[in-house]
Design a protein around this motif. Structure first.
Motif, PDB file in Angstrom:
ATOM      1  N   GLY A   1       0.771  -1.236   0.000  1.00 46.29           N
ATOM      2  CA  GLY A   1       0.000   0.000   0.000  1.00 46.29           C
ATOM      3  C   GLY A   1       0.792   1.269   0.000  1.00 46.29           C
ATOM      4  N   ASN A   2       0.560   2.102   1.016  1.00 45.53           N
ATOM      5  CA  ASN A   2       1.087   3.454   1.049  1.00 45.53           C
ATOM      6  C   ASN A   2       2.612   3.517   1.137  1.00 45.53           C
ATOM      7  OD1 ASN A   2      -1.518   4.516   0.910  1.00 45.53           O
ATOM      8  ND2 ASN A   2      -1.748   4.471   3.121  1.00 45.53           N
ATOM      9  N   HIS A   3       3.219   2.615   1.886  1.00 45.51           N
ATOM     10  CA  HIS A   3       4.679   2.603   1.983  1.00 45.51           C
ATOM     11  C   HIS A   3       5.287   2.334   0.606  1.00 45.51           C
ATOM     12  CE1 HIS A   3       8.650   2.185   3.703  1.00 45.51           C
ATOM     13  NE2 HIS A   3       8.749   0.934   3.275  1.00 45.51           N
ATOM     14  N   ALA A   4       4.681   1.431  -0.139  1.00 47.10           N
ATOM     15  CA  ALA A   4       5.168   1.106  -1.486  1.00 47.10           C
ATOM     16  C   ALA A   4       5.191   2.346  -2.366  1.00 47.10           C
ATOM     17  CB  ALA A   4       4.286   0.026  -2.111  1.00 47.10           C
ATOM     18  N   GLN A   5       4.127   3.106  -2.342  1.00 42.79           N
ATOM     19  CA  GLN A   5       4.053   4.316  -3.158  1.00 42.79           C
ATOM     20  C   GLN A   5       5.047   5.367  -2.673  1.00 42.79           C
ATOM     21  OE1 GLN A   5       0.001   5.627  -4.229  1.00 42.79           O
ATOM     22  NE2 GLN A   5      -0.684   3.744  -3.230  1.00 42.79           N
ATOM     23  N   GLY A   6       5.212   5.479  -1.363  1.00 42.40           N
ATOM     24  CA  GLY A   6       6.175   6.428  -0.821  1.00 42.40           C
ATOM     25  C   GLY A   6       7.601   6.089  -1.225  1.00 42.40           C
ATOM     26  N   VAL A   7       7.973   4.817  -1.139  1.00 39.57           N
ATOM     27  CA  VAL A   7       9.314   4.392  -1.542  1.00 39.57           C
ATOM     28  C   VAL A   7       9.519   4.640  -3.030  1.00 39.57           C
ATOM     29  CG1 VAL A   7      10.844   2.387  -1.827  1.00 39.57           C
ATOM     30  CG2 VAL A   7       9.617   2.734   0.337  1.00 39.57           C
ATOM     31  N   ALA A   8       8.534   4.293  -3.844  1.00 39.82           N
ATOM     32  CA  ALA A   8       8.658   4.485  -5.290  1.00 39.82           C
ATOM     33  C   ALA A   8       8.861   5.960  -5.634  1.00 39.82           C
ATOM     34  CB  ALA A   8       7.433   3.926  -6.006  1.00 39.82           C
ATOM     35  N   LEU A   9       8.051   6.841  -5.044  1.00 40.34           N
ATOM     36  CA  LEU A   9       8.168   8.267  -5.341  1.00 40.34           C
ATOM     37  C   LEU A   9       9.476   8.846  -4.806  1.00 40.34           C
ATOM     38  CD1 LEU A   9       7.049  10.875  -6.519  1.00 40.34           C
ATOM     39  CD2 LEU A   9       5.804  11.205  -4.380  1.00 40.34           C
ATOM     40  N   ALA A  10       9.860   8.462  -3.599  1.00 40.43           N
ATOM     41  CA  ALA A  10      11.109   8.961  -3.015  1.00 40.43           C
ATOM     42  C   ALA A  10      12.302   8.539  -3.868  1.00 40.43           C
ATOM     43  CB  ALA A  10      11.263   8.439  -1.583  1.00 40.43           C
ATOM     44  N   ALA A  11      12.331   7.277  -4.271  1.00 34.89           N
ATOM     45  CA  ALA A  11      13.441   6.779  -5.097  1.00 34.89           C
ATOM     46  C   ALA A  11      13.475   7.485  -6.446  1.00 34.89           C
ATOM     47  CB  ALA A  11      13.330   5.272  -5.272  1.00 34.89           C
ATOM     48  N   ALA A  12      12.323   7.660  -7.060  1.00 30.88           N
ATOM     49  CA  ALA A  12      12.268   8.344  -8.357  1.00 30.88           C
ATOM     50  C   ALA A  12      12.771   9.779  -8.228  1.00 30.88           C
ATOM     51  CB  ALA A  12      10.847   8.317  -8.906  1.00 30.88           C
ATOM     52  N   THR A  13      12.405  10.446  -7.153  1.00 35.19           N
ATOM     53  CA  THR A  13      12.849  11.821  -6.918  1.00 35.19           C
ATOM     54  C   THR A  13      14.365  11.894  -6.806  1.00 35.19           C
ATOM     55  OG1 THR A  13      10.774  12.348  -5.805  1.00 35.19           O
ATOM     56  CG2 THR A  13      12.639  13.806  -5.348  1.00 35.19           C
ATOM     57  N   LEU A  14      14.953  10.875  -6.197  1.00 37.33           N
ATOM     58  CA  LEU A  14      16.403  10.847  -5.991  1.00 37.33           C
ATOM     59  C   LEU A  14      17.142  10.131  -7.117  1.00 37.33           C
ATOM     60  CD1 LEU A  14      16.227  10.171  -2.176  1.00 37.33           C
ATOM     61  CD2 LEU A  14      17.020  12.274  -3.290  1.00 37.33           C
ATOM     62  N   GLY A  15      16.414   9.661  -8.119  1.00 38.89           N
ATOM     63  CA  GLY A  15      17.037   9.027  -9.280  1.00 38.89           C
ATOM     64  C   GLY A  15      17.611   7.656  -9.012  1.00 38.89           C
ATOM     65  N   CYS A  16      16.962   6.896  -8.136  1.00 33.52           N
ATOM     66  CA  CYS A  16      17.472   5.554  -7.879  1.00 33.52           C
ATOM     67  C   CYS A  16      16.395   4.510  -8.132  1.00 33.52           C
ATOM     68  CB  CYS A  16      18.057   5.450  -6.473  1.00 33.52           C
ATOM     69  SG  CYS A  16      16.969   4.976  -5.138  1.00 33.52           S
ATOM     70  N   ARG A  17      16.841   3.309  -8.330  1.00 32.62           N
ATOM     71  CA  ARG A  17      15.964   2.170  -8.590  1.00 32.62           C
ATOM     72  C   ARG A  17      15.195   1.816  -7.321  1.00 32.62           C
ATOM     73  NH1 ARG A  17      17.987  -3.998  -9.133  1.00 32.62           N
ATOM     74  NH2 ARG A  17      16.036  -4.889  -9.910  1.00 32.62           N
ATOM     75  N   ALA A  18      13.916   1.463  -7.491  1.00 34.70           N
ATOM     76  CA  ALA A  18      13.091   1.019  -6.368  1.00 34.70           C
ATOM     77  C   ALA A  18      12.389  -0.271  -6.753  1.00 34.70           C
ATOM     78  CB  ALA A  18      12.061   2.074  -6.001  1.00 34.70           C
ATOM     79  N   VAL A  19      12.701  -1.335  -6.032  1.00 38.54           N
ATOM     80  CA  VAL A  19      12.031  -2.619  -6.218  1.00 38.54           C
ATOM     81  C   VAL A  19      11.015  -2.743  -5.089  1.00 38.54           C
ATOM     82  CG1 VAL A  19      12.308  -5.125  -6.319  1.00 38.54           C
ATOM     83  CG2 VAL A  19      14.093  -3.624  -7.265  1.00 38.54           C
ATOM     84  N   ILE A  20       9.763  -2.961  -5.462  1.00 34.79           N
ATOM     85  CA  ILE A  20       8.684  -3.034  -4.490  1.00 34.79           C
ATOM     86  C   ILE A  20       8.075  -4.424  -4.573  1.00 34.79           C
ATOM     87  CG2 ILE A  20       6.563  -1.972  -3.661  1.00 34.79           C
ATOM     88  CD1 ILE A  20       8.914   0.064  -3.971  1.00 34.79           C
ATOM     89  N   VAL A  21       8.231  -5.204  -3.508  1.00 34.04           N
ATOM     90  CA  VAL A  21       7.657  -6.547  -3.473  1.00 34.04           C
ATOM     91  C   VAL A  21       6.285  -6.452  -2.825  1.00 34.04           C
ATOM     92  CG1 VAL A  21       7.965  -8.930  -2.743  1.00 34.04           C
ATOM     93  CG2 VAL A  21       9.977  -7.544  -3.327  1.00 34.04           C
ATOM     94  N   MET A  22       5.288  -6.900  -3.573  1.00 34.62           N
ATOM     95  CA  MET A  22       3.899  -6.824  -3.123  1.00 34.62           C
ATOM     96  C   MET A  22       3.285  -8.222  -3.164  1.00 34.62           C
ATOM     97  SD  MET A  22       2.776  -3.413  -5.288  1.00 34.62           S
ATOM     98  CE  MET A  22       1.711  -2.609  -4.087  1.00 34.62           C
TER      99      MET A  22
END
Length: 173
Positions: free
Chosen positions: A77-98
């Motif tokens: 849920g929300n943590h997944a979206q937060g990690v994805a957006l934070a990583a994208a903002t900082l230009g890094c890869r984000a792998v989200i296991v759901m």
């Protein structure tokens, strides 16, 4: 040595992606409950949740070599979206296991924010175990949803905002 959370909160970096949200009165609930109730409007954040604060604070503090390898989390849920957006903002890869049972709208929201979604297991616990395996195999940095001092500090910025926004005594949060 105990963690000095107040110092960490005061030094947290969240406002590159999060905004200070209002503390709004809730007249209906106030009347119904017989107590003055204020709502901290974290639903106004880009991912509609406070989870962005902790994820960003954790990721922005990673050493450059760790940031370059990327981050991973387990969330439905929300943590997944937060990690994805934070990583994208900082230009890094984000792998989200759901978990495989995650609603498609949540999966799509993570992908829309640049997260690489891996569906694994039928429950959070199974997804978490898979994420830990991937963390080791791919040398990614794990961003825990709550059990991390930097995540806690980022999310703790909400408390500081409440104290600034409401100078009178607060009886419950």
């Amino acid at each position: 040595m105990p963690t000095d959370y107040l110092e960490r909160i005061l030094n947290a970096q969240v406002y590159d992606v999060a905004s200070e949200t209002p503390l709004d009165p809730s007249p209906g609930l106030t009347e119904r409950l017989g107590n003055r109730l204020l709502l901290k409007r974290e639903d106004l954040q880009p991912v509609f949740s406070f989870k962005l604060r902790g994820a960003y604070n954790k990721i922005v503090r990673l050493a450059p070599e760790k940031l370059a390898r990327g981050v991973i989390c387990a969330s439905a849920g929300n943590h997944a979206q937060g990690v994805a957006l934070a990583a994208a903002t900082l230009g890094c890869r984000a792998v989200i296991v759901m978990p495989t049972t995650t609603p498609q709208i949540k999966v799509q929201a993570v992908r829309a924010r640049g997260g690489e979604v891996v569906l694994a297991g039928e429950s959070y616990d199974e997804a978490y175990r898979h994420a830990v395996d991937l963390e080791r195999a791919e040398k990614l940095s794990f961003v825990h949803p709550f059990d991390d001092p930097e995540v806690i500090a980022g999310q703790g910025t909400i408390g500081m905002e409440i104290l600034r926004q409401h100078a009178k005594p607060i009886h419950a949060v």
